[in-house]
Design a protein around this motif. Sequence first.
Motif, PDB file in Angstrom:
ATOM      1  N   GLU A 159       0.750  -1.317   0.153  1.00  0.00           N
ATOM      2  CA  GLU A 159      -0.035  -0.117  -0.039  1.00  0.00           C
ATOM      3  C   GLU A 159       0.899   1.199  -0.188  1.00  0.00           C
ATOM      4  OE1 GLU A 159      -3.161   0.011   2.911  1.00  0.00           O
ATOM      5  OE2 GLU A 159      -3.980  -1.756   1.956  1.00  0.00           O
ATOM      6  N   THR A 160       1.888   1.055   0.911  1.00  0.00           N
ATOM      7  CA  THR A 160       2.483   2.455   1.000  1.00  0.00           C
ATOM      8  C   THR A 160       3.859   2.272   1.393  1.00  0.00           C
ATOM      9  OG1 THR A 160       2.893   4.740   2.463  1.00  0.00           O
ATOM     10  CG2 THR A 160       1.906   2.388   3.388  1.00  0.00           C
ATOM     11  N   CYS A 161       5.178   3.038   0.993  1.00  0.00           N
ATOM     12  CA  CYS A 161       6.307   2.967   1.398  1.00  0.00           C
ATOM     13  C   CYS A 161       7.055   4.486   0.999  1.00  0.00           C
ATOM     14  CB  CYS A 161       7.301   2.056   0.712  1.00  0.00           C
ATOM     15  SG  CYS A 161       7.507   1.975  -0.838  1.00  0.00           S
ATOM     16  N   ASP A 162       8.203   4.800   1.549  1.00  0.00           N
ATOM     17  CA  ASP A 162       8.806   6.016   1.283  1.00  0.00           C
ATOM     18  C   ASP A 162       9.703   6.026   0.122  1.00  0.00           C
ATOM     19  OD1 ASP A 162       7.961   7.157   3.616  1.00  0.00           O
ATOM     20  OD2 ASP A 162       9.418   5.838   4.746  1.00  0.00           O
ATOM     21  N   LEU A 163      10.185   4.863  -0.213  1.00  0.00           N
ATOM     22  CA  LEU A 163      11.192   4.475  -1.481  1.00  0.00           C
ATOM     23  C   LEU A 163      10.932   3.171  -2.180  1.00  0.00           C
ATOM     24  CD1 LEU A 163      13.896   5.180  -2.872  1.00  0.00           C
ATOM     25  CD2 LEU A 163      15.124   4.001  -1.231  1.00  0.00           C
ATOM     26  N   VAL A 164      10.678   3.228  -3.429  1.00  0.00           N
ATOM     27  CA  VAL A 164      10.740   2.148  -4.336  1.00  0.00           C
ATOM     28  C   VAL A 164      12.001   2.080  -4.984  1.00  0.00           C
ATOM     29  CG1 VAL A 164       9.491   0.880  -6.204  1.00  0.00           C
ATOM     30  CG2 VAL A 164       8.141   2.329  -4.434  1.00  0.00           C
ATOM     31  N   THR A 165      12.628   0.829  -4.966  1.00  0.00           N
ATOM     32  CA  THR A 165      13.901   0.643  -5.563  1.00  0.00           C
ATOM     33  C   THR A 165      14.169  -0.317  -6.112  1.00  0.00           C
ATOM     34  OG1 THR A 165      16.289   0.905  -4.846  1.00  0.00           O
ATOM     35  CG2 THR A 165      14.905  -0.336  -3.498  1.00  0.00           C
ATOM     36  N   ALA A 166      15.299  -0.684  -7.137  1.00  0.00           N
ATOM     37  CA  ALA A 166      15.464  -2.089  -7.844  1.00  0.00           C
ATOM     38  C   ALA A 166      17.028  -1.755  -8.512  1.00  0.00           C
ATOM     39  CB  ALA A 166      14.567  -1.912  -9.093  1.00  0.00           C
ATOM     40  N   ALA A 167      17.521  -3.021  -8.498  1.00  0.00           N
ATOM     41  CA  ALA A 167      19.088  -2.895  -9.014  1.00  0.00           C
ATOM     42  C   ALA A 167      18.804  -3.976 -10.529  1.00  0.00           C
ATOM     43  CB  ALA A 167      19.816  -3.342  -7.978  1.00  0.00           C
ATOM     44  N   ALA A 168      19.546  -3.538 -11.134  1.00  0.00           N
ATOM     45  CA  ALA A 168      19.733  -4.444 -12.367  1.00  0.00           C
ATOM     46  C   ALA A 168      18.385  -5.263 -13.010  1.00  0.00           C
ATOM     47  CB  ALA A 168      20.965  -5.583 -11.949  1.00  0.00           C
ATOM     48  N   PHE A 169      17.217  -4.468 -12.981  1.00  0.00           N
ATOM     49  CA  PHE A 169      16.269  -5.044 -13.223  1.00  0.00           C
ATOM     50  C   PHE A 169      15.425  -4.689 -14.611  1.00  0.00           C
ATOM     51  CE2 PHE A 169      11.437  -4.624 -12.617  1.00  0.00           C
ATOM     52  CZ  PHE A 169      11.144  -6.072 -12.730  1.00  0.00           C
ATOM     53  N   ARG A 210       1.513   6.528  -4.779  1.00  0.00           N
ATOM     54  CA  ARG A 210       2.175   6.265  -3.419  1.00  0.00           C
ATOM     55  C   ARG A 210       2.997   7.435  -3.044  1.00  0.00           C
ATOM     56  NH1 ARG A 210       1.115   1.649  -5.994  1.00  0.00           N
ATOM     57  NH2 ARG A 210       0.256  -0.016  -4.730  1.00  0.00           N
ATOM     58  N   ARG A 211       3.369   8.415  -3.794  1.00  0.00           N
ATOM     59  CA  ARG A 211       3.998   9.624  -3.575  1.00  0.00           C
ATOM     60  C   ARG A 211       5.464   9.079  -3.208  1.00  0.00           C
ATOM     61  NH1 ARG A 211       3.337  12.970  -6.766  1.00  0.00           N
ATOM     62  NH2 ARG A 211       4.155  14.643  -5.616  1.00  0.00           N
ATOM     63  N   ALA A 212       5.930   7.899  -3.571  1.00  0.00           N
ATOM     64  CA  ALA A 212       7.193   7.319  -3.092  1.00  0.00           C
ATOM     65  C   ALA A 212       8.347   7.812  -4.054  1.00  0.00           C
ATOM     66  CB  ALA A 212       7.478   5.955  -3.220  1.00  0.00           C
ATOM     67  N   VAL A 213       9.575   8.142  -3.360  1.00  0.00           N
ATOM     68  CA  VAL A 213      10.668   8.355  -4.004  1.00  0.00           C
ATOM     69  C   VAL A 213      11.135   7.235  -4.963  1.00  0.00           C
ATOM     70  CG1 VAL A 213      13.142   8.724  -3.786  1.00  0.00           C
ATOM     71  CG2 VAL A 213      11.427   9.972  -2.465  1.00  0.00           C
ATOM     72  N   PHE A 214      11.615   7.235  -6.045  1.00  0.00           N
ATOM     73  CA  PHE A 214      12.175   6.148  -6.719  1.00  0.00           C
ATOM     74  C   PHE A 214      13.718   6.183  -7.051  1.00  0.00           C
ATOM     75  CE2 PHE A 214      12.951   4.419 -11.207  1.00  0.00           C
ATOM     76  CZ  PHE A 214      12.991   3.140 -10.968  1.00  0.00           C
ATOM     77  N   TYR A 215      14.266   5.037  -6.817  1.00  0.00           N
ATOM     78  CA  TYR A 215      15.869   4.985  -7.133  1.00  0.00           C
ATOM     79  C   TYR A 215      16.129   3.434  -7.626  1.00  0.00           C
ATOM     80  CZ  TYR A 215      20.831   4.919  -5.714  1.00  0.00           C
ATOM     81  OH  TYR A 215      22.334   4.710  -5.802  1.00  0.00           O
ATOM     82  N   THR A 216      16.853   3.755  -8.917  1.00  0.00           N
ATOM     83  CA  THR A 216      17.088   2.274  -9.685  1.00  0.00           C
ATOM     84  C   THR A 216      18.400   2.392  -9.973  1.00  0.00           C
ATOM     85  OG1 THR A 216      16.608   0.390 -10.619  1.00  0.00           O
ATOM     86  CG2 THR A 216      16.290   2.562 -11.946  1.00  0.00           C
ATOM     87  N   VAL A 217      19.385   1.262  -9.727  1.00  0.00           N
ATOM     88  CA  VAL A 217      20.782   1.316 -10.252  1.00  0.00           C
ATOM     89  C   VAL A 217      20.909   0.214 -11.698  1.00  0.00           C
ATOM     90  CG1 VAL A 217      21.464   2.206  -8.061  1.00  0.00           C
ATOM     91  CG2 VAL A 217      21.381   0.076  -8.328  1.00  0.00           C
ATOM     92  N   LEU A 218      21.945   0.484 -12.124  1.00  0.00           N
ATOM     93  CA  LEU A 218      22.569  -0.531 -13.151  1.00  0.00           C
ATOM     94  C   LEU A 218      21.449  -0.963 -13.974  1.00  0.00           C
ATOM     95  CD1 LEU A 218      24.094  -1.942  -9.944  1.00  0.00           C
ATOM     96  CD2 LEU A 218      25.557  -1.225 -11.884  1.00  0.00           C
ATOM     97  N   THR A 219      20.963   0.033 -14.829  1.00  0.00           N
ATOM     98  CA  THR A 219      20.015  -0.531 -15.821  1.00  0.00           C
ATOM     99  C   THR A 219      20.840  -0.482 -17.067  1.00  0.00           C
ATOM    100  OG1 THR A 219      18.301   0.798 -14.694  1.00  0.00           O
ATOM    101  CG2 THR A 219      17.811  -0.116 -16.978  1.00  0.00           C
ATOM    102  N   TYR A 220      20.859  -1.446 -17.728  1.00  0.00           N
ATOM    103  CA  TYR A 220      21.763  -1.570 -18.790  1.00  0.00           C
ATOM    104  C   TYR A 220      21.303  -0.534 -20.086  1.00  0.00           C
ATOM    105  CZ  TYR A 220      23.971  -3.483 -23.278  1.00  0.00           C
ATOM    106  OH  TYR A 220      24.676  -3.635 -24.508  1.00  0.00           O
ATOM    107  N   ASN A 221      22.370   0.126 -20.582  1.00  0.00           N
ATOM    108  CA  ASN A 221      21.872   1.309 -21.618  1.00  0.00           C
ATOM    109  C   ASN A 221      22.364   1.165 -22.952  1.00  0.00           C
ATOM    110  OD1 ASN A 221      24.664   2.157 -21.519  1.00  0.00           O
ATOM    111  ND2 ASN A 221      24.326   3.640 -20.125  1.00  0.00           N
TER     112      ASN A 221
END
Length: 277
Positions: free
Chosen positions: A123-133, A152-163
Motif C-alpha cells: 500500500e505505501t512506502c517511502d522509497l521504491v528501488t530496484a537494481a539491474a532489473f 504512493r508519492r514514493a521516491v524512486f531509485y534504480t541502479v545499473l539499468t543496461y543502456n
Amino acid sequence: MTGFSSAWLKLREAADHRSRNAGLAEALSGRLALREKVSVTDIGCGTGSNLRGTADLLPDKQSWTLVDYDAGLLESARVELAAWADAAHAAGGELRLEKGHKRITVAFRQADLSADLDAALGETCDLVTAAAFFDLASEAFIRRFAKAVAERRAVFYTVLTYNGISRWQPHHPADNAVTSAFHRHQLTDKGFGVAAGPMAPIHLSDQFQFAEYSVQEGDSPWELGRGDQALMDEVQAGHAAAVTEIGGIDAAPLHSWASRQLSGVYIGHTDTLAMPV
Ligand SMILES: C[S@@+](CC[C@H](N)C(=O)[O-])C[C@H]1O[C@@H](n2cnc3c(N)ncnc32)[C@H](O)[C@@H]1O
C-alpha cells in the motif's frame, strides 16, 4: 521465469556496488536524511544485493520489503543478509538486522510483478528501488509502474539499468555484430511483453517526468579489468549464449569471438532517481 542463479548474482555484486553513480547516491541520501525511519520496497531483489548496497545511504532505522517471484532467491536473500549483518534475528517471517549503526527490518514477499504490481508494491512506502532489473521489463510495464509509484508519492531509485553501450578489449572483428544481436535478444519477452532492453532508462525517465516527478540520471558502467576475470568470462559466455539463441551470426565467428581471452570490458548502465516535486 528468467532464472537468475544466486551464483551469478554473487559474482556481479562487488562490481555492481562499486559502479553505482556517486552523485545520485548522494542525492538520494540527502532527500531522505531528515526522516527518523524509512520504509523501502526493493523489486526484483534477487539475493538482496540492493539492500546491501543502499542501506548505508539511508537513515539508521530502515524497514525493507524484498520482492521477487523466485522463492529460491528469496531464501538465499535471507541467508546472505543474515551473513552480511553484524547480528541477525528471525522474528516471525521477518529478519531483524544490525549493521554498524543501522537497524534494519526485512520482510520477504513472493510476488510476480507482471501479474499483480499493486500487491507486489504494497500500500505505501517511502522509497521504491530496484537494481539491474528494468531492462527485463517492457515499456508498458514501466508506464504502469511509474503511475503506481507516483500514486504512493514514493521516491524512486534504480541502479545499473543496461543502456546499450558495450566495449571489449582486445577488439574483435565480430564485436559490433555480437552487440547488435545481443540487443535483439534483449528485446525478447522476459515475462513483461517485449522487453525495453537498452531503452529502459529512457522509458523510466519519460514516464516519471510524465508523472510530474523530477528525474536525475547518472552513469554507472561496469569497467572491468584485471581482478574481474571471472565476471568478464561470464559476461562473454552470457553474450555468446544469447546470440546463439537469437541467431544471425555464423557459428565460426561467434566461436572465435567467445574464445578470445578478454583483458577489459565496459558495459554501460544508467542509474535513475525520481522524486515527487
Ligand atoms: C538481474 S536480477 C537482479 C537481482 C538483484 N536486484 C541484484 O541486483 O542482484 C533480476 C531479478 O528480477 C527478478 N524478476 C524478474 N522478473 C520478475 C517478475 N515478473 N516478478 C518478480 N521478480 C522478477 C528475478 O527473479 C531476479 O531476481
